[in-house]
Design a protein around this motif. Structure first.
Motif, PDB file in Angstrom:
ATOM      1  N   UNK A  84     -10.565  22.942  13.336  1.00 20.00           N
ATOM      2  CA  UNK A  84     -10.185  21.752  13.242  1.00 20.00           C
ATOM      3  C   UNK A  84      -9.587  21.352  11.844  1.00 20.00           C
ATOM      4  N   UNK A  85      -8.979  20.402  11.929  1.00 16.12           N
ATOM      5  CA  UNK A  85      -8.102  19.840  10.707  1.00 16.12           C
ATOM      6  C   UNK A  85      -8.119  18.214  10.579  1.00 16.12           C
ATOM      7  N   UNK A  86      -7.664  18.139   9.150  1.00 15.60           N
ATOM      8  CA  UNK A  86      -7.432  16.657   9.117  1.00 15.60           C
ATOM      9  C   UNK A  86      -6.136  16.298   9.117  1.00 15.60           C
ATOM     10  N   UNK A  87      -6.065  15.022   9.689  1.00  7.01           N
ATOM     11  CA  UNK A  87      -4.632  14.450   9.776  1.00  7.01           C
ATOM     12  C   UNK A  87      -4.803  13.096   8.850  1.00  7.01           C
ATOM     13  N   UNK A  88      -3.991  13.290   7.815  1.00  8.17           N
ATOM     14  CA  UNK A  88      -4.079  12.076   6.947  1.00  8.17           C
ATOM     15  C   UNK A  88      -2.836  10.983   7.335  1.00  8.17           C
ATOM     16  N   UNK A  89      -3.305   9.794   7.469  1.00 13.08           N
ATOM     17  CA  UNK A  89      -2.516   8.512   7.828  1.00 13.08           C
ATOM     18  C   UNK A  89      -1.317   8.305   6.766  1.00 13.08           C
ATOM     19  N   UNK A 120     -16.194  16.905   3.601  1.00  5.02           N
ATOM     20  CA  UNK A 120     -15.667  18.333   3.003  1.00  5.02           C
ATOM     21  C   UNK A 120     -14.221  18.515   3.018  1.00  5.02           C
ATOM     22  N   UNK A 121     -13.558  18.475   3.786  1.00  2.00           N
ATOM     23  CA  UNK A 121     -12.195  18.722   3.974  1.00  2.00           C
ATOM     24  C   UNK A 121     -11.321  17.817   3.439  1.00  2.00           C
ATOM     25  N   UNK A 160     -24.838  23.442   0.286  1.00  6.01           N
ATOM     26  CA  UNK A 160     -23.579  24.574   0.409  1.00  6.01           C
ATOM     27  C   UNK A 160     -22.333  23.723   0.371  1.00  6.01           C
ATOM     28  N   UNK A 161     -22.340  22.372   0.888  1.00  8.63           N
ATOM     29  CA  UNK A 161     -21.075  21.607   0.720  1.00  8.63           C
ATOM     30  C   UNK A 161     -20.982  20.976  -0.571  1.00  8.63           C
TER      31      UNK A 161
END
Length: 230
Positions: A84-89, A120-121, A160-161
């Motif tokens: 998975x990845x993050x998509x920033x607006x 976390x990401x 852990x995070x």
């Protein structure tokens, strides 16, 4: 008398057949067509049972989940086939650190997907932007109690995070973290007894020393006397 009975029987039969005719001429209530039409009833929005089929709303949302649901976190999870990845607006470097960095740190205590990944990401990626040091240092008095709560959490993944986030923050703010470090070390000291985390905590402490400088060693040893300096 028998004529009267027949008459009344006839009266009873006639409305029955009329009802049957009316039933066949109009669609049945359980047929697919009216069910589809009936779905978006305004009253359904008010019925708690139909708000969320997965039951997420059966108990109140956490602060982070509520902010995420309202669109207050300017990034979204994108599902990938491998990871998975993050998509920033908008570009992360244009996003105000206050209050987003603190909000993302609070999200580290989440235990449900997608909040676990987004917090976390998002925390990690926000600290990677240009000028992160100047933006993060003023937030330390608010970030440290939040990270402390993650490190005190009973859930191993939350801990852990929290530990990863602490190291990431230390890499960005350097010696500025030293004034706040004591508040975070007690929970690390407790978890050192756990074989699962012993090595990870030892590596994290060495990184804190690396980023915090010589003064960090004395602070760590005051809470964890067995710490071996690098």
């Amino acid at each position: 008398g028998s004529n009267v009975l027949r008459m009344s029987a006839g009266i009873q039969i006639k409305p029955k057949t009329a009802v049957q005719k009316s039933k066949t001429s109009s669609p049945l209530p359980c047929s697919p067509e009216p069910a589809i039409k009936a779905q978006p009833k305004p009253s359904d929005k008010l019925n708690p049972k139909t708000i969320d089929p997965f039951g997420v709303h059966s108990r109140p949302l956490s602060a982070f989940a509520a902010i995420y649901a309202k669109g207050g976190i300017p990034c979204r999870l994108v599902h990938g086939s491998v990871k998975h990845r993050l998509q920033w607006e908008c570009l992360p470097q244009t996003v105000p650190f206050d209050p987003l960095l603190v909000t993302l740190a609070e999200g580290l205590r989440e235990t449900k997907h997608p909040y676990t990944f987004v917090s976390k990401e998002g925390f990690k990626e926000l600290l990677m932007v240009e000028g992160a040091t100047e933006k993060a240092i003023p937030l330390l008095p608010r970030l440290v109690p939040v990270l402390k709560a993650a490190l005190a959490h009973s859930d191993d993944e939350v801990f852990g995070r929290g530990l990863d986030a602490l190291v990431q923050l230390s890499a960005v703010v350097g010696p500025s973290l030293n004034d706040h470090l004591k508040h975070l070390l007690t929970n690390l000291s407790r978890r050192l007894m756990d074989k699962t985390f012993r090595e990870k905590i030892s590596v994290a402490l060495q990184k804190l020393e690396q980023y915090g400088g010589k003064a960090t060693v004395a602070i760590i040893k005051s809470k964890i006397p067995t710490y071996c300096s690098i």
